[in-house]
Design an enzyme around this catalytic site. Structure first.
Site, PDB file in Angstrom:
ATOM      1  N   ASP A  70      11.361  -5.434 156.939  1.00 24.02           N
ATOM      2  CA  ASP A  70      11.411  -5.129 158.370  1.00 24.02           C
ATOM      3  C   ASP A  70      12.528  -4.112 158.647  1.00 24.02           C
ATOM      4  OD1 ASP A  70      10.778  -5.314 161.037  1.00 24.02           O
ATOM      5  OD2 ASP A  70      10.781  -7.498 161.095  1.00 24.02           O
ATOM      6  N   ASP A 130       4.151  -5.992 167.552  1.00 19.34           N
ATOM      7  CA  ASP A 130       3.769  -7.300 167.009  1.00 19.34           C
ATOM      8  C   ASP A 130       2.577  -7.867 167.774  1.00 19.34           C
ATOM      9  OD1 ASP A 130       6.035  -7.050 165.538  1.00 19.34           O
ATOM     10  OD2 ASP A 130       6.978  -8.887 166.272  1.00 19.34           O
TER      11      ASP A 130
END
Ligand code: GAL
Length: 412
Positions: free
Chosen positions: A164, A225
């Protein structure tokens, strides 16, 4: 300095440079079709209070329980092989040697033992880290520890790394993500490399370097997301539809655009909307990472996740990402060429939420299918055969609100 030693130095420098390039480019032989598995994030989040939420808490037992179901319920046989732990698996501190450690209470046997268990089931283990100082949830990041962390993951038997990009400088990402790709390769262990880098730089054209993403990563997040709702799902589909010519060109064997996890089997979608997600993820040759509680799955959701037609479209070896042909008045047509000569998958998406089915009249030609005399169609959800239809023959499609028709179209 003599000419000969200067020459030697130069040659060494060039050799070293070539050596570096060789390990930097990602050629790990993985992900020849879109990767498939389960990922904990969308469903289980950062639930670490096991007293309050014993059933949903992120623990070794939760992961083992999901692994058992992946095997016993037929998901592994269908191709879902990676079981990926996301953020919040770590201790808040590295150990005295700088190594990452799993949370000792929730993962008392550590990640290596968990990897052994996962492997004994025929599955592969995925793990999460962050390129920055800390993960998105505040656990230790890999900044200044990339090489050490790559070695740790390989020693533990990790098969997938999702890296990430929270708490980092976007300008460092190209060098950093490429370096991590190199370190992973140098471990000698094949580790699927999932990068969030493109999602962090997508709004900055100067940093959006698709050839570099493709060279470095097996799969990359481009956008927001996913959340447990139709609005979130459709915003993602629309992002790819609107950017398709930029994005589909870089998808193919070894490297894939990642629209995020499957929320099929969650709380937020109707059955029709679950069909849309599964259908569109097949259409877009997207990685299929389920995020649901495999201990408790509605039969309709399970049937979708295991639908053979959809999985065959998603895993088609040609590896073409489907493209949106048009979007008019809350309706869309998408097409994905398949490896069988002349065959394609087609979708008609009704994104309107008025409470009645809508009727569409479209011919194979208007669906964007390559010229052929006639087409047969197989509805991917019901497996029913329709046709034959002449190339210009108008066909009636009646589609529910926020739902889709999807078929494999075969010419003859
Ligand atoms: C986000 C990422 C999610 C999940 C989360 C964990 O940045 O996109 O997929 O990994 O971090 O904190």
């Amino acid at each position: 300095m003599q000419l000969s030693s200067l020459f030697l130095l130069l040659s060494l420098a060039i050799l070293y440079r070539i050596g570096q390039d060789q390990v930097l480019s990602l050629e790990n032989g993985l992900a020849l079709t879109p990767p498939m598995g389960w990922m904990h994030w969308e469903r289980f989040r950062c639930i670490t209070n096991c007293t309050e939420q014993p059933n949903d808490c992120l623990t070794e037992d939760l992961i083992k329980g999901q692994a058992d179901k992946m095997v016993s319920e037929g998901y592994l046989d269908a191709g879902y092989v990676y079981l990926s732990i996301d953020d919040c698996w770590m201790s808040k501190q590295r150990d005295s040697k700088g190594a990452l450690v799993a949370d000792p209470v929730r993962f008392p046997n550590g990640i290596k033992a968990l990897a052994d268990y996962i492997h004994s089931k025929g599955l592969k283990l995925g793990i999460y880290e962050d390129f920055g100082k800390a993960t998105c949830q505040g656990y230790p990041g890999s900044e200044f520890y990339l090489e050490q962390d790559a070695k740790t993951f390989a020693e533990w038997g990790v098969d997938l790394l999702k890296l990430d990009g929270c708490n980092s400088d976007v300008h460092d990402m190209k060098d950093g993500y490429e370096a991590m790709g190199g370190y992973l390769n140098r471990t000698g262990r094949p580790i699927l490399y999932l990068c969030s880098w493109p999602a962090y730089v997508q709004k900055d054209a100067a940093l959006t370097d698709y050839p570099a993403f493709k060279k470095t990563c097996n799969q990359w997040r481009n956008f927001d997301d996913i959340q447990d709702s139709w609005d979130s799902l459709y915003s993602i589909i629309d992002y790819y539809g609107s950017n398709q010519y930029n994005l589909s060109a870089f998808a193919g064997p070894g490297s894939w655009n990642d629209p995020d996890e499957l929320i099929v089997g969650g709380f937020g979608l109707s059955q029709n909307q679950e069909m849309v997600q599964m259908g569109m993820w097949a259409m877009m040759a997207s990685p299929l990472f389920m995020s649901l509680d495999l201990r408790n799955v509605r039969p309709e959701s399970k049937a979708l996740l295991l639908n053979k037609n959809l999985l065959a479209i998603n895993q088609d070896p040609l590896g073409k990402q489907g493209e949106r042909l048009w979007k008019i008045n809350k309706a869309e047509v998408w097409i994905k060429p398949l490896s069988k000569p002349g065959a394609s998958a087609i979708s008609i998406l009704n994104t309107d939420n008025q409470g009645a089915p809508r009727v569409f009249h479209l011919s194979p030609a208007e669906l964007g299918l390559p010229k052929a005399q006639k087409y047969n169609m197989t509805d991917v959800f019901t497996n029913k055969q329709y046709g034959p239809y002449m190339y210009s023959q108008s066909i009636q499609f009646t589609i529910d609100p926020t739902s889709m028709f999807m078929a494999i179209a075969d010419p003859f």
